[in-house]
Design an enzyme around this catalytic site. Structure first.
Site, PDB file in Angstrom:
ATOM      1  N   HIS A 104       0.837  -1.203   0.000  1.00 25.82           N
ATOM      2  CA  HIS A 104       0.000   0.000   0.000  1.00 25.82           C
ATOM      3  C   HIS A 104       0.866   1.245   0.000  1.00 25.82           C
ATOM      4  O   HIS A 104       2.063   1.190   0.291  1.00 25.82           O
ATOM      5  CB  HIS A 104      -0.901   0.003   1.244  1.00 25.82           C
ATOM      6  CG  HIS A 104      -0.123  -0.124   2.520  1.00 25.82           C
ATOM      7  ND1 HIS A 104       0.499   0.943   3.137  1.00 25.82           N
ATOM      8  CD2 HIS A 104       0.167  -1.203   3.273  1.00 25.82           C
ATOM      9  CE1 HIS A 104       1.120   0.532   4.217  1.00 25.82           C
ATOM     10  NE2 HIS A 104       0.945  -0.785   4.324  1.00 25.82           N
ATOM     11  N   HIS A 115      -0.798   4.149   4.902  1.00 24.28           N
ATOM     12  CA  HIS A 115      -0.167   4.460   6.181  1.00 24.28           C
ATOM     13  C   HIS A 115       1.291   4.038   6.071  1.00 24.28           C
ATOM     14  O   HIS A 115       1.699   3.454   5.067  1.00 24.28           O
ATOM     15  CB  HIS A 115      -0.845   3.727   7.347  1.00 24.28           C
ATOM     16  CG  HIS A 115      -0.677   2.249   7.285  1.00 24.28           C
ATOM     17  ND1 HIS A 115      -1.467   1.438   6.487  1.00 24.28           N
ATOM     18  CD2 HIS A 115       0.205   1.418   7.899  1.00 24.28           C
ATOM     19  CE1 HIS A 115      -1.086   0.177   6.623  1.00 24.28           C
ATOM     20  NE2 HIS A 115      -0.063   0.140   7.476  1.00 24.28           N
TER      21      HIS A 115
END
Length: 276
Positions: A104, A115
């Site tokens: 991600h 994050h």
């Protein structure tokens, strides 16, 4: 050919929110099976390209998401925690390539479940002054070991982040971010076929030498909590640039291991375990 797969979860096909990726979430059990299927697609691709040994490191949260019985029989699985090298546990210079599955985008990017390592606790990370998240740190650490990252799967923002870091890495977008908890999803079968074919094609071609990594490197982390930053100053070699930002110099991969210690300290102070 020895292949190493680091498997995260937020960038897996079909998953879009915390309940999909955190134990106890209403869709977590489904999410962990979706994770296994993305990993298996990458494994099939590696086998088709001639891989003779495939190590998979469960790199998400509790690092017990992947069920051994759900994985391709060719896989040797590293499971559980703590791990000194965290998301890269078991990676050695003897490996020929790294494949990052389910990754991600970094903190601050508008990617699905974006994050950097600790949810809301880490605000920013820089490596030698360059903004970095899990993708960049994994790539730089693998490069320091002399192992190229061959392919990455995740949402389109994660793929763009990897391309900006190293354009030679093959990326597969399995979903397209609409917001942090929303995405336009590729059909699962289509996404896994794309993963398998991309890995096969990339591993069948010559692998490029990873970029040179500065030695020493400087890792800088800005935390949400001034208390975390203050506590970390008790570790030799750690200095501060302001009340919430700490830095240290060292050679990768040792610097990566040190960062893992920082996260464990932060987790003990905030009661928020790293979930990567």
């Amino acid at each position: 050919m020895r292949i190493y797969i680091s498997a995260d979860m937020e960038g897996v096909t079909g998953l879009v929110e915390a309940d999909d990726v955190q134990p106890g979430g209403r869709d977590y059990e489904r999410g962990r099976l979706m994770m296994a299927e993305d990993v298996n697609a990458a494994v099939r691709g590696a086998v088709a390209a001639g891989a003779t040994e495939i190590t998979v490191n469960d790199a998400h949260g509790p690092m017990r998401n992947l069920l051994p019985e759900s994985l391709h029989p060719a896989v040797r699985l590293i499971r559980g925690k703590p791990k000194q090298m965290g998301m890269l546990e078991g990676l050695t210079p003897e490996h020929d390539a790294v494949i990052c599955v389910g990754y991600h985008a970094r903190a601050g990017a508008l990617g699905v479940l974006s994050h950097s390592f600790m949810g809301h606790e880490i605000e920013d990370i820089w490596l030698d002054g360059r903004p970095v998240g899990e993708i960049g740190l994994a790539h730089a650490t693998a490069a320091a070991l002399g192992v190229p990252v061959a392919a990455l799967t995740g949402d389109d923002r994660a793929c763009s982040e990897m391309t900006e870091w190293d354009g030679s890495v093959t990326t597969v977008a399995v979903k397209y971010a609409r917001d942090r908890f929303a995405a336009d999803l590729r059909p699962a079968g289509e996404a896994r076929t794309a993963i398998e074919e991309a890995v096969t094609t990339r591993l069948a071609a010559p692998l490029t030498t990873p970029p040179t990594v500065p030695d020493p490197s400087t890792l800088t982390v800005r935390w949400q909590s001034a208390s975390v930053a203050s506590t970390l100053l008790g570790i030799p070699g750690v200095t501060s640039t302001d009340s919430r930002t700490v830095r240290a110099q060292g050679a990768l991969p040792s610097l990566y291991r040190l960062f893992g210690v920082w996260m464990r300290v932060a987790a003990s102070l905030t009661n928020q375990p790293p979930y990567c």
